[in-house]
Motif scaffolding. Sequence first.
Motif, short mmCIF file in Angstrom:
data_model
loop_
_atom_site.label_atom_id
_atom_site.label_comp_id
_atom_site.label_asym_id
_atom_site.label_seq_id
_atom_site.Cartn_x
_atom_site.Cartn_y
_atom_site.Cartn_z
N LYS A 259 0.74 -1.35 0.03
CA LYS A 259 0.01 0.08 0.06
C LYS A 259 0.87 1.24 0.00
CE LYS A 259 -3.42 2.52 2.95
NZ LYS A 259 -4.28 2.24 4.08
N GLU A 260 0.60 2.28 -0.71
CA GLU A 260 1.22 3.41 -0.73
C GLU A 260 0.90 4.35 0.31
OE1 GLU A 260 1.35 7.69 -3.43
OE2 GLU A 260 0.57 5.85 -4.48
N VAL A 261 1.88 4.98 0.99
CA VAL A 261 1.83 5.64 2.31
C VAL A 261 2.44 7.12 2.09
CG1 VAL A 261 1.69 3.33 3.53
CG2 VAL A 261 3.78 4.57 3.41
N TYR A 262 3.28 7.23 1.29
CA TYR A 262 3.98 8.69 1.27
C TYR A 262 4.44 8.93 -0.20
CZ TYR A 262 5.85 12.53 3.98
OH TYR A 262 6.29 13.79 4.53
N SER A 263 4.70 9.89 -0.60
CA SER A 263 5.20 10.56 -1.86
C SER A 263 6.30 11.49 -1.80
CB SER A 263 4.06 10.93 -2.73
OG SER A 263 3.47 12.29 -2.32
N TYR A 264 7.12 11.42 -2.71
CA TYR A 264 8.32 12.31 -2.79
C TYR A 264 8.60 13.13 -3.89
CZ TYR A 264 9.71 9.65 1.44
OH TYR A 264 9.46 8.90 2.83
N LYS A 265 9.25 14.35 -3.83
CA LYS A 265 9.40 14.87 -5.09
C LYS A 265 10.87 15.45 -5.10
CE LYS A 265 7.65 19.40 -3.45
NZ LYS A 265 7.65 18.94 -1.91
N VAL A 266 11.33 16.06 -6.07
CA VAL A 266 12.77 16.68 -6.20
C VAL A 266 12.82 17.50 -5.03
CG1 VAL A 266 14.19 18.32 -7.48
CG2 VAL A 266 12.67 16.66 -8.50
N GLY A 267 14.21 17.32 -4.41
CA GLY A 267 14.61 18.03 -3.15
C GLY A 267 14.16 17.34 -2.06
N ASP A 268 13.32 16.37 -1.81
CA ASP A 268 12.88 15.45 -0.94
C ASP A 268 14.06 14.66 -0.30
OD1 ASP A 268 10.40 16.99 -0.27
OD2 ASP A 268 9.26 15.33 -1.20
N TYR A 269 14.04 13.97 0.84
CA TYR A 269 14.93 12.98 1.35
C TYR A 269 14.38 12.01 1.77
CZ TYR A 269 14.13 15.23 5.84
OH TYR A 269 13.57 15.59 6.87
N PHE A 270 15.11 10.87 2.00
CA PHE A 270 14.62 9.57 2.67
C PHE A 270 15.71 8.63 2.89
CE2 PHE A 270 14.22 8.83 -2.16
CZ PHE A 270 14.74 7.67 -2.26
N GLY A 271 15.53 7.83 3.67
CA GLY A 271 16.68 6.75 4.28
C GLY A 271 17.09 7.24 5.62
N GLU A 272 16.63 8.41 6.23
CA GLU A 272 17.24 8.63 7.65
C GLU A 272 16.85 7.96 8.73
OE1 GLU A 272 13.40 10.73 7.66
OE2 GLU A 272 14.70 10.15 6.08
N LEU A 273 15.53 7.28 8.78
CA LEU A 273 15.03 6.70 9.81
C LEU A 273 15.72 5.55 10.24
CD1 LEU A 273 12.62 7.10 11.45
CD2 LEU A 273 11.40 5.40 10.52
N ALA A 274 16.03 4.69 9.35
CA ALA A 274 16.87 3.29 9.74
C ALA A 274 18.28 3.77 10.02
CB ALA A 274 17.08 2.46 8.36
N LEU A 275 18.68 4.89 9.80
CA LEU A 275 20.06 5.22 10.04
C LEU A 275 20.03 6.04 11.36
CD1 LEU A 275 21.61 6.96 6.70
CD2 LEU A 275 22.25 4.73 7.87
N ILE A 276 19.13 6.83 11.62
CA ILE A 276 18.75 7.28 13.07
C ILE A 276 18.52 6.27 14.13
CG2 ILE A 276 17.68 8.93 14.49
CD1 ILE A 276 17.44 10.77 11.92
N LYS A 277 17.85 5.23 13.80
CA LYS A 277 17.24 4.52 15.00
C LYS A 277 17.97 2.95 14.88
CE LYS A 277 12.82 4.47 15.51
NZ LYS A 277 11.35 4.21 15.54
N HIS A 278 18.88 2.76 13.73
CA HIS A 278 19.51 1.41 13.60
C HIS A 278 18.59 0.61 13.47
CE1 HIS A 278 23.35 3.93 14.75
NE2 HIS A 278 22.72 4.39 15.68
N GLU A 279 17.61 0.47 12.77
CA GLU A 279 16.57 -0.50 12.48
C GLU A 279 16.44 -0.83 10.95
OE1 GLU A 279 13.15 0.93 13.91
OE2 GLU A 279 13.70 0.70 16.31
N PRO A 280 16.19 -1.93 10.63
CA PRO A 280 15.96 -2.14 9.04
C PRO A 280 14.78 -1.21 8.56
CG PRO A 280 15.58 -4.27 10.59
CD PRO A 280 15.67 -3.01 11.28
N ARG A 281 14.79 -1.38 7.29
CA ARG A 281 14.01 -0.41 6.34
C ARG A 281 12.76 -0.53 6.81
NH1 ARG A 281 17.39 3.60 4.84
NH2 ARG A 281 19.20 2.93 3.30
N ALA A 282 11.93 0.37 7.01
CA ALA A 282 10.54 0.33 7.59
C ALA A 282 9.35 0.30 6.42
CB ALA A 282 9.99 1.29 8.51
#
Length: 325
Positions: A259-282
């Motif tokens: 299921k789609e839960v979020y959308s991103y466009k130019v200038g947006d970022y992603f991937g930080e949650l797993a790095l900050i929380k030291h958890e697998p990709r959610a």
Amino acid sequence: MIQKKVLSSSDESSEDEHVEDLMDKQKLVQAKANKPTRTSVSAEVYGQFNKKGQFQAKKVNKSEDAVKRIKQRMSQAFMFSALDEHELAIVIDAMEEKKFKAGDFVIKQGDDGDVLYVVDQGQLDCFKVFKKGEPEKHLKVYQPGESFGELALLYNVPRAATIKAKTDAICFSLDRETFNHIVKDAAAKKREKYEEFLSKVELLKDMDPYERLQIADALKVQKFNQNDYIIRQGEQGNTFYFIQKGDCIATKTENGTEKEVYSYKVGDYFGELALIKHEPRAANIVAKSEVIVVYLDSDSFRRLIGPVDEILKRNMGRYEKYVKK
């Protein structure tokens, strides 16, 4: 949250620290400005090679296997991360295979230098005498994928350290002319291009320009086609992304349904949650069009994103309803 597999690369922070061990670059540049030009062959060649109009790409015949190995090692050496496909081809053509026996000296501190090396096979020891009369100090062991010898090319100075083959080794050498006209120029162009892009990223708008330049230097680029998965839910997260071109969506897979839960466009970022929380990709991140991303590996992320760390943590709330168990 959301994130992907990343190409392996040398540890950039350890490489930076090693260069600092060899010499203080600012002091080196100042010293160079305050003394007469060296009359060595190295200096003369350096002056000739910096005349842009005279550059002709060098081509060294080599086997398909050698070309394949060079490409693999260049993908690991951060020095070449700014090169585009055309520039990579020029550098690959110019590289020469060099073989060394255990105990051979590859470069000696104080000698003139007109090539840099990328390690393909084996290990090489790095030694440096910091003060005349003192014993040399062992600094590190170079491994396949790492490069050395660029300081003499960058600053037109003698070799800053001695490199000796610890085992039988194979290296690929790159001449000063190709380095100065392709690698140096590409790095400068990359910095200018991505500094402009980063200055428009909302997350980084209040960051000091120098801090943004450091991020620009560390960025790598990757392209994806429509419907490609950039990140897959459940993977180990080791990369932080900015979208330079295109659109992406985040999806969650639950009970076999995506299921789609979020959308991103130019200038947006992603991937930080797993790095900050030291958890697998959610969640998954999927390209909805042709997408170009620029990314930082986990080491660079932790080293360079400090100034906006609190903003990242605050913004984590945007994913909370999607990542709860």
